[in-house]
Scaffold this active site. Structure first.
Site, PDB file in Angstrom:
ATOM      1  N   CYS A  33      53.435  28.093 -15.142  1.00  0.00           N
ATOM      2  CA  CYS A  33      53.655  27.930 -16.586  1.00  0.00           C
ATOM      3  C   CYS A  33      54.966  28.584 -17.010  1.00  0.00           C
ATOM      4  O   CYS A  33      56.037  28.001 -16.899  1.00  0.00           O
ATOM      5  CB  CYS A  33      52.465  28.487 -17.363  1.00  0.00           C
ATOM      6  N   CYS A  38      57.006   9.106 -15.214  1.00  0.00           N
ATOM      7  CA  CYS A  38      57.276   9.706 -13.905  1.00  0.00           C
ATOM      8  C   CYS A  38      58.424   8.978 -13.194  1.00  0.00           C
ATOM      9  O   CYS A  38      59.183   9.594 -12.458  1.00  0.00           O
ATOM     10  CB  CYS A  38      56.027   9.683 -13.027  1.00  0.00           C
ATOM     11  N   CYS A  98      47.955  33.882 -20.001  1.00  0.00           N
ATOM     12  CA  CYS A  98      49.069  33.394 -20.832  1.00  0.00           C
ATOM     13  C   CYS A  98      48.645  33.284 -22.294  1.00  0.00           C
ATOM     14  O   CYS A  98      47.466  33.221 -22.611  1.00  0.00           O
ATOM     15  CB  CYS A  98      49.510  32.038 -20.275  1.00  0.00           C
ATOM     16  N   HIS A  99      49.650  33.236 -23.183  1.00  0.00           N
ATOM     17  CA  HIS A  99      49.373  33.143 -24.621  1.00  0.00           C
ATOM     18  C   HIS A  99      48.548  31.920 -24.991  1.00  0.00           C
ATOM     19  O   HIS A  99      47.760  31.965 -25.923  1.00  0.00           O
ATOM     20  CB  HIS A  99      50.680  33.083 -25.415  1.00  0.00           C
ATOM     21  N   THR A 100      48.767  30.846 -24.268  1.00  0.00           N
ATOM     22  CA  THR A 100      48.054  29.613 -24.603  1.00  0.00           C
ATOM     23  C   THR A 100      46.546  29.794 -24.427  1.00  0.00           C
ATOM     24  O   THR A 100      45.754  29.256 -25.200  1.00  0.00           O
ATOM     25  CB  THR A 100      48.569  28.454 -23.725  1.00  0.00           C
ATOM     26  N   CYS A 148      53.725   6.384 -13.261  1.00  0.00           N
ATOM     27  CA  CYS A 148      53.785   5.916 -14.651  1.00  0.00           C
ATOM     28  C   CYS A 148      55.246   5.765 -15.089  1.00  0.00           C
ATOM     29  O   CYS A 148      56.174   6.210 -14.404  1.00  0.00           O
ATOM     30  CB  CYS A 148      53.025   6.869 -15.573  1.00  0.00           C
ATOM     31  N   CYS A 177      54.256  13.179 -17.801  1.00  0.00           N
ATOM     32  CA  CYS A 177      53.448  12.154 -17.130  1.00  0.00           C
ATOM     33  C   CYS A 177      52.390  11.616 -18.089  1.00  0.00           C
ATOM     34  O   CYS A 177      51.754  12.363 -18.827  1.00  0.00           O
ATOM     35  CB  CYS A 177      52.780  12.757 -15.899  1.00  0.00           C
ATOM     36  N   ARG A 225      53.238  39.906 -17.712  1.00  0.00           N
ATOM     37  CA  ARG A 225      52.048  39.148 -17.329  1.00  0.00           C
ATOM     38  C   ARG A 225      51.000  40.057 -16.669  1.00  0.00           C
ATOM     39  O   ARG A 225      51.339  40.883 -15.826  1.00  0.00           O
ATOM     40  CB  ARG A 225      52.384  38.052 -16.315  1.00  0.00           C
ATOM     41  N   HIS A 238      45.229  28.572 -16.849  1.00  0.00           N
ATOM     42  CA  HIS A 238      46.077  27.455 -16.414  1.00  0.00           C
ATOM     43  C   HIS A 238      47.253  27.907 -15.558  1.00  0.00           C
ATOM     44  O   HIS A 238      48.079  27.099 -15.198  1.00  0.00           O
ATOM     45  CB  HIS A 238      46.582  26.671 -17.631  1.00  0.00           C
ATOM     46  N   GLU A 239      47.321  29.217 -15.238  1.00  0.00           N
ATOM     47  CA  GLU A 239      48.456  29.670 -14.416  1.00  0.00           C
ATOM     48  C   GLU A 239      47.969  30.039 -13.021  1.00  0.00           C
ATOM     49  O   GLU A 239      48.103  31.187 -12.599  1.00  0.00           O
ATOM     50  CB  GLU A 239      49.128  30.892 -15.057  1.00  0.00           C
ATOM     51  N   ARG A 243      46.774  11.974 -19.622  1.00  0.00           N
ATOM     52  CA  ARG A 243      46.921  12.743 -20.867  1.00  0.00           C
ATOM     53  C   ARG A 243      45.688  12.737 -21.747  1.00  0.00           C
ATOM     54  O   ARG A 243      45.222  13.782 -22.192  1.00  0.00           O
ATOM     55  CB  ARG A 243      48.077  12.177 -21.696  1.00  0.00           C
ATOM     56  N   CYS A 293      52.181  11.979 -11.663  1.00  0.00           N
ATOM     57  CA  CYS A 293      51.504  10.917 -10.893  1.00  0.00           C
ATOM     58  C   CYS A 293      52.480  10.149 -10.006  1.00  0.00           C
ATOM     59  O   CYS A 293      52.090   9.494  -9.073  1.00  0.00           O
ATOM     60  CB  CYS A 293      50.746   9.967 -11.822  1.00  0.00           C
TER      61      CYS A 293
END
Ligand SMILES: NC(=O)c1ccc[n+]([C@@H]2O[C@H](COP(=O)([O-])OP(=O)(O)OC[C@H]3O[C@@H](n4cnc5c(N)ncnc54)[C@H](O)[C@@H]3O)[C@@H](O)[C@H]2O)c1
Ligand SMILES: [Zn+2]
Ligand SMILES: [Zn+2]
Length: 368
Positions: free
Chosen positions: A169, A98, A40-42, A95, A106, A362, A62-63, A110, A92
């Site tokens: 994502c 959530c 991914c771009h991130t 919180c 969430c 992708r 992250h995907e 963080r 979670c």
């Protein structure tokens, strides 16, 4: 254990696919064996060094979709053998955020996640005794990862991992922007700016919400073709006169819903100005460059347009990602056209090159 992972050693340098150490999952953590992971771009943005909050060394990715291999103490929601999708945006369920239906952001982990740590403030990744940080709490450019239980969505075992990973994502972001954030009404007119993974997901989301007209705007004919496949009724090449064209085709009013999925602030402005007077809602999903700002003439707001942002499509990951994956299993979202290239972990840098050339939607890393 020893694993193979794509390590960002230095910003601006290709990732180094190498052997690193991964420690056992601690309480509330899960060891996942990756089966597939989108590029991914991130990931590329962080690798380039352009992201001011980035850090190195870290294992990117992250995907991911993978199989639960082992669970730490107290883990109850997943068991070995489950197919899971990784969540950079955890849930979670306890919180303040959530517990509210108004947001998916969430609060539980963080701060530690932003530092590249697991929730207890340490890392499971290391090399020669030096710790390596976890990227986005996921680090899925690796054949195994350790993640918090609250950041794993258990999905149907019938899902293909290379399809399921896209829900980690971009695809969920686009679908969710239309379904959760905007809550597109049946019969409405929608304009989606951008036909990458996020914009195409938004087009599919508008279709599932039974929008009457879905206009997709992009610079690439190939991508607009994909948008038609996802349900776009009109496809236009982008440019400076798009707002005028939207107004012309909507009796001068503008669209009920607009979506921005390019990350360009001038397109965000077009998305705001294309939204209908009276009630038009502009949903911004694109991530702008560092320090950029969005110019909005306040009169657009006074006359009833609204602007909102959407992170991960407002999707509460553990509850909703399984539902979105089910849409694909039920044949309601066609995921195949999004998987443009299948590559090996060793070829991850080629995945970045393909993305830079805008070759396909992708590249998906297949493990094994
Ligand atoms: N909100 C979130 O949680 C979230 C999650 C993932 C990605 N994103 C962001 O969403 C954005 C889109 O991601 P993507 O993976 O789909 O990216 P992408 O680069 O694949 O797609 C962007 C598209 O915008 C098009 N475009 C460029 N200029 C345009 C113009 N003037 N008019 C119309 N279209 C134009 C490009 O041709 C391209 O097809 C990025 O900014 C990304 O960082 C946000
Ligand atoms: Zn992503
Ligand atoms: Zn929470």
């Amino acid at each position: 254990m020893k694993i193979r992972a794509a390590v960002l050693e230095q910003f601006g340098q290709p990732l180094n696919v190498t052997e690193v150490d991964l420690a056992e999952p601690r309480a509330g953590e899960v060891l996942v064996r990756l089966r597939a992971c989108g590029v991914c771009h991130t990931d590329m943005y962080t690798a380039s060094g352009a992201d001011p909050s980035g850090y190195a060394p870290t294992v990117l990715g992250h995907e991911g979709a993978g199989i639960v291999e082992k669970t730490g103490e107290g883990v109850t929601s997943v068991s070995p053998g489950d197919l899971v999708v990784t969540l950079f945006s955890p849930q979670c369920r306890e919180c303040e955020h959530c517990r509210s239906p108004k947001t998916n952001l969430c609060l539980a982990i963080r701060e530690q996640q932003n530092l590249g740590h697991l929730p207890d403030g340490t890392t499971r990744l290391s090399r020669d005794g030096d710790s390596i940080r976890h990227f986005m709490g996921t680090s899925t450019f690796a054949d195994y990862t350790v993640m918090p239980e609250i950041a794993l969505a258990k999905v149907s075992p019938e899902a293909e991992p290379d399809h399921a990973c896209l829900f980690a994502c971009g695809l969920s972001t686009g679908l969710g922007a239309a379904i959760n954030t905007a809550k597109v009404e049946a019969g409405s007119t929608c304009v989606v700016f951008g036909a990458g993974m996020v914009g195409l997901g938004a087009v599919a989301g508008c279709r599932l919400q039974q929008a009457g007209r879905i206009i997709c705007v992009d610079l690439s004919e190939d991508r607009l073709e994909l948008a038609r496949g996802q349900g776009a009724t009109d496809t236009w090449i982008g440019g400076p006169d798009i707002v005028e064209r939207v107004l012309e085709e909507t009796r001068g009013f503008g669209a009920d819903y607009t979506f921005e999925a390019t990350g360009l602030v001038q397109v965000m402005r077009q998305a705001v100005e294309s939204a209908r007077m009276g009630w038009g809602l502009c949903t911004i999903a694109g991530v702008a460059g560092k320090g950029e700002t969005l110019d909005v003439v306040p009169r657009y707001l006074i006359t009833g347009r609204r602007v909102c942002g959407s992170s991960f499509g407002g999707v509460k990951g553990r509850d909703q990602v399984p539902e979105l994956v089910q849409l694909y299993l039920d044949g309601k979202v066609d995921v195949d056209p999004f998987i443009s290239h299948r590559i090996a972990l060793d070829e991850v840098n080629r995945g970045f090159e393909l993305m830079e050339r805008q070759d396909g939607i992708r590249s998906v890393i297949a493990f094994d």
